[in-house]
Write a protein that holds these residues in place. Structure first.
Motif, PDB file in Angstrom:
ATOM      1  N   ALA A  15       0.798  -1.204  -0.045  1.00  0.00           N
ATOM      2  CA  ALA A  15      -0.085   0.029  -0.132  1.00  0.00           C
ATOM      3  C   ALA A  15       0.857   1.361   0.023  1.00  0.00           C
ATOM      4  CB  ALA A  15      -0.962  -0.027   1.169  1.00  0.00           C
ATOM      5  N   ARG A  16       2.107   1.076   0.509  1.00  0.00           N
ATOM      6  CA  ARG A  16       3.162   2.222   0.380  1.00  0.00           C
ATOM      7  C   ARG A  16       3.166   2.951  -0.833  1.00  0.00           C
ATOM      8  NH1 ARG A  16       7.592   4.192   3.696  1.00  0.00           N
ATOM      9  NH2 ARG A  16       6.763   2.674   5.222  1.00  0.00           N
ATOM     10  N   GLU A  17       2.978   2.184  -2.040  1.00  0.00           N
ATOM     11  CA  GLU A  17       3.141   2.870  -3.071  1.00  0.00           C
ATOM     12  C   GLU A  17       2.206   3.628  -3.817  1.00  0.00           C
ATOM     13  OE1 GLU A  17       6.234   1.854  -4.559  1.00  0.00           O
ATOM     14  OE2 GLU A  17       6.351   0.619  -3.003  1.00  0.00           O
ATOM     15  N   GLN A  18       0.942   3.902  -2.992  1.00  0.00           N
ATOM     16  CA  GLN A  18      -0.131   4.813  -3.383  1.00  0.00           C
ATOM     17  C   GLN A  18       0.461   6.138  -3.163  1.00  0.00           C
ATOM     18  OE1 GLN A  18      -3.140   3.894  -0.631  1.00  0.00           O
ATOM     19  NE2 GLN A  18      -3.489   1.956  -1.012  1.00  0.00           N
ATOM     20  N   ALA A  19       1.008   6.378  -2.196  1.00  0.00           N
ATOM     21  CA  ALA A  19       1.723   7.929  -1.935  1.00  0.00           C
ATOM     22  C   ALA A  19       2.884   8.220  -2.914  1.00  0.00           C
ATOM     23  CB  ALA A  19       1.765   8.064  -0.365  1.00  0.00           C
ATOM     24  N   PRO A  20       2.911   9.209  -3.378  1.00  0.00           N
ATOM     25  CA  PRO A  20       4.175   9.813  -4.035  1.00  0.00           C
ATOM     26  C   PRO A  20       5.370   9.248  -3.225  1.00  0.00           C
ATOM     27  CG  PRO A  20       2.760  11.574  -4.037  1.00  0.00           C
ATOM     28  CD  PRO A  20       2.137  10.449  -3.126  1.00  0.00           C
ATOM     29  N   GLN A  21       6.445   8.541  -3.761  1.00  0.00           N
ATOM     30  CA  GLN A  21       7.507   8.107  -3.293  1.00  0.00           C
ATOM     31  C   GLN A  21       8.711   8.821  -3.660  1.00  0.00           C
ATOM     32  OE1 GLN A  21       7.231   4.792  -1.232  1.00  0.00           O
ATOM     33  NE2 GLN A  21       5.416   5.876  -1.133  1.00  0.00           N
ATOM     34  N   ILE A  22       9.745   8.772  -2.821  1.00  0.00           N
ATOM     35  CA  ILE A  22      10.971   9.461  -3.074  1.00  0.00           C
ATOM     36  C   ILE A  22      12.180   8.441  -2.556  1.00  0.00           C
ATOM     37  CG2 ILE A  22      10.114  11.742  -3.116  1.00  0.00           C
ATOM     38  CD1 ILE A  22      12.279  11.630  -0.108  1.00  0.00           C
ATOM     39  N   SER A  23      13.156   8.299  -3.054  1.00  0.00           N
ATOM     40  CA  SER A  23      14.187   7.762  -2.630  1.00  0.00           C
ATOM     41  C   SER A  23      15.082   8.577  -1.231  1.00  0.00           C
ATOM     42  CB  SER A  23      15.369   7.305  -3.436  1.00  0.00           C
ATOM     43  OG  SER A  23      16.529   6.728  -2.966  1.00  0.00           O
ATOM     44  N   ASN A  24      14.942   8.120  -0.102  1.00  0.00           N
ATOM     45  CA  ASN A  24      15.788   8.755   0.971  1.00  0.00           C
ATOM     46  C   ASN A  24      17.026   9.011   0.709  1.00  0.00           C
ATOM     47  OD1 ASN A  24      16.082  10.100   3.415  1.00  0.00           O
ATOM     48  ND2 ASN A  24      16.246   8.197   4.425  1.00  0.00           N
ATOM     49  N   ARG A  25      17.799   8.207  -0.149  1.00  0.00           N
ATOM     50  CA  ARG A  25      19.199   8.559  -0.248  1.00  0.00           C
ATOM     51  C   ARG A  25      19.439   9.432  -1.588  1.00  0.00           C
ATOM     52  NH1 ARG A  25      20.201   2.174   0.140  1.00  0.00           N
ATOM     53  NH2 ARG A  25      19.078   2.032   2.300  1.00  0.00           N
TER      54      ARG A  25
END
Lengths: 256, 156
Positions: B124-134
């Protein structure tokens, strides 16, 4: 004074009956009390967790610890979120650092880097007290400090608990812990102070994705009750016979 | 009965009586069977009320909107509509009487709870816009560029 055998037996019989009648049989009930005794409780709290919706943000854990005055940095929590990562080689990687209090912002599991290409499935499972219908934690309490209310929630009497820890051992779900400040056993009570005021539990209110919901099983019009009764829900550790009342949608068989 | 038998018997009876008297004073009046049976419903009744009186910390959006209507409106019209005010602003208990200003959590870690990409398929995490923390603007606060109340517009 004369007393025939017949009179004597009559009197003796009446006296015996009167003496065995308990005083409590003569208590007058108010109409409300009589109705309550016949109808029983019209509330049975239950919980629905949709594991498909959980994103592992951990805001429920943070809210729970704040709402219920659980020491924030102590490794104890009333609710927690577990992360499951199942890789293509059949391995199951599980972690829950600090109960998921700070969310899952790193893809490392126990300092182990897992290549996303090797992941079959990954998901998050929130856990909390199951408010069982046959709570083993209540059965083992030697002092009567923990009990089930008429609306199904298992509570702990903090003034009466001696901190022996039997209940912590007895719970098959591991939801009970020793409160470091109160020095008593502690566990989730569905935010009893909130739900009895018509509010939602803190974790439900703070969940942005609708993964956690509260239900009243006695109310057939409750939308969450409708989901529990009509859709395919699972419970944890059904084989223990505890009759848990936290229902899960989309529960994977890897979840223990 | 012989005296040497009777004497310890009186001691035993006295002990039992002492325990019963002590119990009379120590056990509260409302302690008894109030639930469905002895196994699950043997408790001190007033404890239920004690739990009901436990202080509420999280007040809910309905309370926030009473004073901060504009802010709640802007949040409700944004993709962050589902996010509770108190998730970022902290529990509103005693606000504004005792706690005049709620401490706002503007840390990067708070945003990353939902927006850090973990690379989990079908999560479900992928619903929200995702960034790479690094990779994405390391060590910068998200709120420097993004307005949490209007995450998709008015970016500075």
């Amino acid at each position: 004074m004369s007393c025939s055998r017949r009179d004597f037996l009559k009197e003796a019989m009446g006296g015996t009956l009167a003496s065995v009648m308990p005083l409590s049989a003569f208590v007058l009930l108010s109409p409300e009390e009589a109705k309550a005794a016949i109808d029983g409780s019209k509330v049975r709290w239950a919980f629905l967790v949709d594991t498909q919706k959980c994103t592992g943000c951990g805001l429920c854990v943070k809210a729970c610890k704040t709402e219920n005055e659980i020491p924030y940095d102590a490794p104890v929590t009333r609710t927690w979120v577990e992360r499951y990562v199942i890789t293509k080689d059949g391995e199951t990687h599980i972690d829950s650092p600090l109960g998921g209090r700070d969310g899952y912002i790193d893809d490392k599991i126990r300092d182990e880097e897992i290549d996303p290409k090797n992941i079959d499935k990954a998901f998050f499972v929130p856990k909390l007290c199951n408010q069982c219908d046959n709570p083993p934690c209540v059965q083992v309490c030697p002092v009567g400090a923990t009990y089930q209310t008429n609306d199904g929630v298992v509570l702990i009497d903090r003034n009466w608990c001696i901190g022996c820890g039997y209940c912590i051992m007895a719970c098959p779900y591991g939801v009970r812990f020793f409160h470091p400040e109160q020095k008593v056993a502690d566990k989730c009570n569905f935010c009893y102070h909130r739900i009895t005021k018509g509010m939602q539990p803190a974790c439900v209110e703070c969940c942005s994705f609708g993964a956690r919901r509260l239900a009243n099983l006695e109310d057939p019009d409750d939308p969450v009750t409708k989901i529990i009764t009509t859709e395919r829900v699972a419970v944890l550790k059904d084989e223990y016979g505890t009759k848990p009342h936290v229902f899960y949608l989309g529960l994977d068989f890897n979840v223990r | 009965m012989k005296w040497h038998v009777l004497r310890p018997l009186w001691v035993a009876i006295g002990l039992v009586a002492a325990i019963l008297v002590a119990r009379l004073f120590l056990v509260p009046d409302d302690f008894g069977i109030h639930g469905r049976n002895f196994t699950y419903g043997f408790y001190r009744l007033s404890n239920v009320q004690e739990w009901k009186d436990f202080p509420v910390k999280y007040q809910g959006r309905e309370t926030c909107v009473e004073c901060h209507e504009e802010n709640v409106q802007s949040l409700n019209n944004s993709p962050h509509a589902a996010v509770e005010c108190e998730n970022c602003h902290g529990p509103g208990v005693n606000h504004p009487d005792v706690v005049e200003l709620l401490p706002i959590d503007t840390t990067r870690e708070l945003c990353l709870r939902c927006h850090a990409s973990l690379g989990y398929p079908h999560s479900a995490r992928e619903q929200a816009p995702q960034i790479s923390n690094r990779m994405h603007k390391r060590r910068r606060e998200c709120s420097e560029c993004h307005n949490p109340h209007k995450p998709q517009g008015d970016e500075t």
